[in-house]
Design a protein around this motif. Structure first.
Motif, mmCIF file in Angstrom:
data_model
loop_
_atom_site.group_PDB
_atom_site.id
_atom_site.type_symbol
_atom_site.label_atom_id
_atom_site.label_comp_id
_atom_site.label_asym_id
_atom_site.label_seq_id
_atom_site.Cartn_x
_atom_site.Cartn_y
_atom_site.Cartn_z
ATOM 1 N N ILE A 4 22.376 10.472 22.465
ATOM 2 C CA ILE A 4 22.701 9.847 23.750
ATOM 3 C C ILE A 4 23.881 8.909 23.554
ATOM 4 O O ILE A 4 24.056 8.324 22.484
ATOM 5 N N CYS A 5 24.689 8.782 24.552
ATOM 6 C CA CYS A 5 25.871 7.919 24.512
ATOM 7 C C CYS A 5 25.479 6.498 24.113
ATOM 8 O O CYS A 5 24.568 5.910 24.694
ATOM 9 N N GLU A 6 26.158 5.958 23.118
ATOM 10 C CA GLU A 6 25.781 4.630 22.626
ATOM 11 C C GLU A 6 26.211 3.520 23.571
ATOM 12 O O GLU A 6 25.736 2.394 23.473
ATOM 13 N N LYS A 7 27.109 3.824 24.505
ATOM 14 C CA LYS A 7 27.614 2.782 25.379
ATOM 15 C C LYS A 7 26.772 2.662 26.655
ATOM 16 O O LYS A 7 26.290 1.594 26.975
ATOM 17 N N CYS A 8 26.601 3.782 27.360
ATOM 18 C CA CYS A 8 25.871 3.706 28.622
ATOM 19 C C CYS A 8 24.391 4.070 28.434
ATOM 20 O O CYS A 8 23.588 3.839 29.330
ATOM 21 N N SER A 9 24.052 4.633 27.286
ATOM 22 C CA SER A 9 22.674 5.032 26.989
ATOM 23 C C SER A 9 22.067 5.956 28.046
ATOM 24 O O SER A 9 20.857 6.006 28.217
ATOM 25 N N LEU A 31 29.815 8.997 22.016
ATOM 26 C CA LEU A 31 29.967 8.609 23.419
ATOM 27 C C LEU A 31 29.876 9.818 24.333
ATOM 28 O O LEU A 31 30.132 10.949 23.919
ATOM 29 N N CYS A 32 29.514 9.559 25.592
ATOM 30 C CA CYS A 32 29.629 10.611 26.594
ATOM 31 C C CYS A 32 31.113 10.698 26.968
ATOM 32 O O CYS A 32 31.896 9.809 26.653
ATOM 33 N N ASP A 33 31.479 11.760 27.662
ATOM 34 C CA ASP A 33 32.904 11.951 27.960
ATOM 35 C C ASP A 33 33.460 10.814 28.799
ATOM 36 O O ASP A 33 34.589 10.382 28.614
ATOM 37 N N LYS A 34 32.629 10.339 29.754
ATOM 38 C CA LYS A 34 33.100 9.288 30.642
ATOM 39 C C LYS A 34 33.410 8.017 29.844
ATOM 40 O O LYS A 34 34.467 7.427 29.974
ATOM 41 N N CYS A 35 32.451 7.614 29.022
ATOM 42 C CA CYS A 35 32.650 6.400 28.232
ATOM 43 C C CYS A 35 33.762 6.610 27.198
ATOM 44 O O CYS A 35 34.515 5.686 26.904
ATOM 45 N N ALA A 36 33.855 7.819 26.671
ATOM 46 C CA ALA A 36 34.930 8.102 25.719
ATOM 47 C C ALA A 36 36.278 7.891 26.398
ATOM 48 O O ALA A 36 37.205 7.345 25.811
HETATM 49 ZN ZN LIG Z 1 28.312 6.865 28.287
#
Ligand SMILES: [Zn+2]
Ligand SMILES: [Zn+2]
Lengths: 166, 357
Positions: A4-9, A31-36
């Motif tokens: 899972i994305c470490e930023k938005c979880s 990261l997910c693409d958005k957070c990346a």
């Molecule tokens: Zn994210």
């Protein structure tokens, strides 16, 4: 189970990269693409924020900025600073106009690669191709020696001699 | 080229989704892309509207004159509505970036959709060839010829040291990007995927989801591509994928599938049969859920746990359940999220031959 994305979880992590901070510590990011994209990693949408980061690391910040501040391509008017902010070059001439600052970036982005090996336009013909074959054989030779594959290395040495005598 | 013709295109199944070719139970498709720019012209970020228009014209003419490309459909992407631009993205004929850009831009593609030339994307030309299964050599052979023919019409920007010049220095050199799309459900189920990701990073390869961004990155489909384009020749890059990278991941996925069958057959069957159950009975289905279910059913098919569905239907559904396809196939009616989920569920039930009472 899924990463899972470490930023938005929330979103699945689709972007995996090893970041190197100014102290040369390696840090893994998932990261997910958005957070990346917001972190400036996404290769597709913002291809060069990563380059900008690397440039900072390589050139050590301030000095490069002052040097970069004055660099402008006289063919398309793009400044080096603009390139760093947007990540895209303005014209083919930029590769020469920004050469000094660009070259270390390119080298890092391509894992040490600084010279093209491979296909050459037909209009530039054979010379280039021979030179590239030679460069390729030399690389393969180094690999073969490193792998202690002496039979292959011997063959490559013959091939190199042949190419050099042409 | 009208939207009507594109609507017909939407009904077809792209060659890359045919589920054929070597290792097709794991390798969905093999794609190669080349980035090229016209010599003596600015890159697009510094080109004004006139120059952009001129480049589009010059490139489109070159495409028409190149013998292999003469039968291509040419589409003015700038004149297309948003729905049809998204349709082309879902068919992987254009990139999201190309769909969302502004200014003169086009795409030309072969009727069977195995090759396409994006005009005025990040570079003046982005050529791509895509094949179902693991067929990189075929893809390279074709794209190399296309490149040669375009080069007969156009002079490409080329630097004695840096090779083919691109707007972004991360593509300079060969301008070559190899992307192999893999279906790795067992590695994901067994939590072994991290190891693949780790190894890929070591090798300076990028791993992304099926259609790139965000929520679409479910369903166990992954694209692996090279990031290094300078200092390595086209054949070295392709050799690596063909002989090292992909066979290893495929073996790993195969082993994970076998381990599931040997040791966790019930858990495996549970995933597969829940998925087929959901596909056959759900009344609302999001595109993510559809993708995840289709992924598990596909795994069921290729592990021999499930026989009651054919691969063609499955691949069609992968393509047709995406938002833009769904909307175009329902005569372009504008749909909200819930209506889409409802239509998607109904389409899936119909295609799977569920009789409704
Ligand atoms: Zn994210
Ligand atoms: Zn310039």
């Amino acid at each position: 189970m899924d990463m899972i994305c470490e930023k938005c979880s929330k979103e699945p992590a689709t972007f995996h990269v090893t970041e190197i901070d100014p102290d040369k510590n390696k840090m893994e990011r998932h990261l997910c693409d958005k957070c990346a994209a917001t972190e400036g990693f996404a290769v597709m949408s913002q291809p060069n924020s990563m380059l900008a980061e690397m440039e900072k690391i390589i050139a050590g910040g301030k000095t490069s900025l002052s040097k970069a501040g004055k660099l402008v391509c006289d063919e398309c008017g793009l400044s080096y600073v603009e390139f760093r902010n947007h990540g895209l070059l303005g014209c083919p001439h930029d590769y020469d106009a920004f050469r000094e600052l660009l070259n270390p970036l390119i080298e890092r982005a391509h894992d040490g690669g600084t010279s093209h090996v491979g296909k050459t336009p037909k209009r530039l013909g054979g010379d280039h191709k021979a030179a590239q074959d030679l460069a390729r054989c030399k690389r393969l030779l180094a690999d073969a020696v490193a792998a202690e594959d002496y039979e292959r290395a011997a063959k490559l040495r013959d091939k190199i001699q042949e190419l050099e005598s042409e | 080229m009208s939207d009507f013709t594109l609507d017909k295109v939407a009904r077809n199944i792209s060659e890359w989704l045919r589920g054929e070719g070597p290792m097709h139970e794991i390798v969905i498709s093999s794609r190669i892309r080349l980035a090229r720019n016209v010599a003596g012209r600015r890159f697009l970020s510094r080109a004004d509207a006139d120059e952009r228009e001129h480049i589009a014209e010059v490139a489109a003419t070159a495409v028409r004159k190149a013998p292999r490309l003469s039968g291509y459909m040419q589409i003015d992407v700038a004149a297309l509505d948003e729905l049809h631009r998204r349709l082309l993205v879902e068919r992987r004929l254009i990139s999201r970036q190309h769909a969302e850009a502004s200014g003169a831009r086009r795409v030309a593609f072969a009727v069977d959709e195995t090759s396409a030339v994006m005009i005025n994307e990040e570079d003046h030309l982005r050529i791509q060839v895509i094949r179902s299964g693991f067929r990189l050599d075929e893809a390279w052979d074709e794209i190399n010829r296309i490149d040669d023919e375009l080069e007969d019409q156009l002079e490409f920007a080329f630097h004695p040291q840096y090779g083919y010049l691109t707007a972004c220095p991360t593509n300079v050199g060969t301008g070559l990007r190899v992307s192999v799309m893999l279906h790795l459900p067992a590695l994901r189920l067994t939590s072994e995927l991290d190891k693949v990701v780790e190894a890929a990073k070591e090798l300076r390869l990028a791993i992304r989801g099926l259609y790139g961004e965000g929520s679409d990155a479910t369903g166990d489909f992954f694209q692996i591509s090279n990031q290094i384009t300078l200092g390595r020749s086209e054949s070295e890059i392709i050799d690596d994928f063909r002989d090292q990278v992909i066979p290893r991941i495929v073996d790993f996925e195969r082993a994970a599938r076998q381990a599931l069958i040997d040791r966790r057959a019930i858990a495996l069957d549970d995933k597969i049969f829940r998925a087929i159950g959901a596909l056959k009975t759900a009344r609302l289905m999001s595109s993510n859920e559809a993708l995840q279910c289709l992924s598990h059913v596909r795994m069921g098919l290729h592990t021999g746990r499930l026989q009651s569905i054919d691969l063609t239907t499955l691949n069609e559904l992968l393509l047709h359940t995406q938002p833009a396809h769904l909307q175009v196939l329902s005569e372009g009616r504008s749909l909200n999220g819930q209506e889409r989920s409802e239509l998607r569920a109904a389409m899936i039930r119909r295609r799977l031959g569920v009789s409704e009472n």
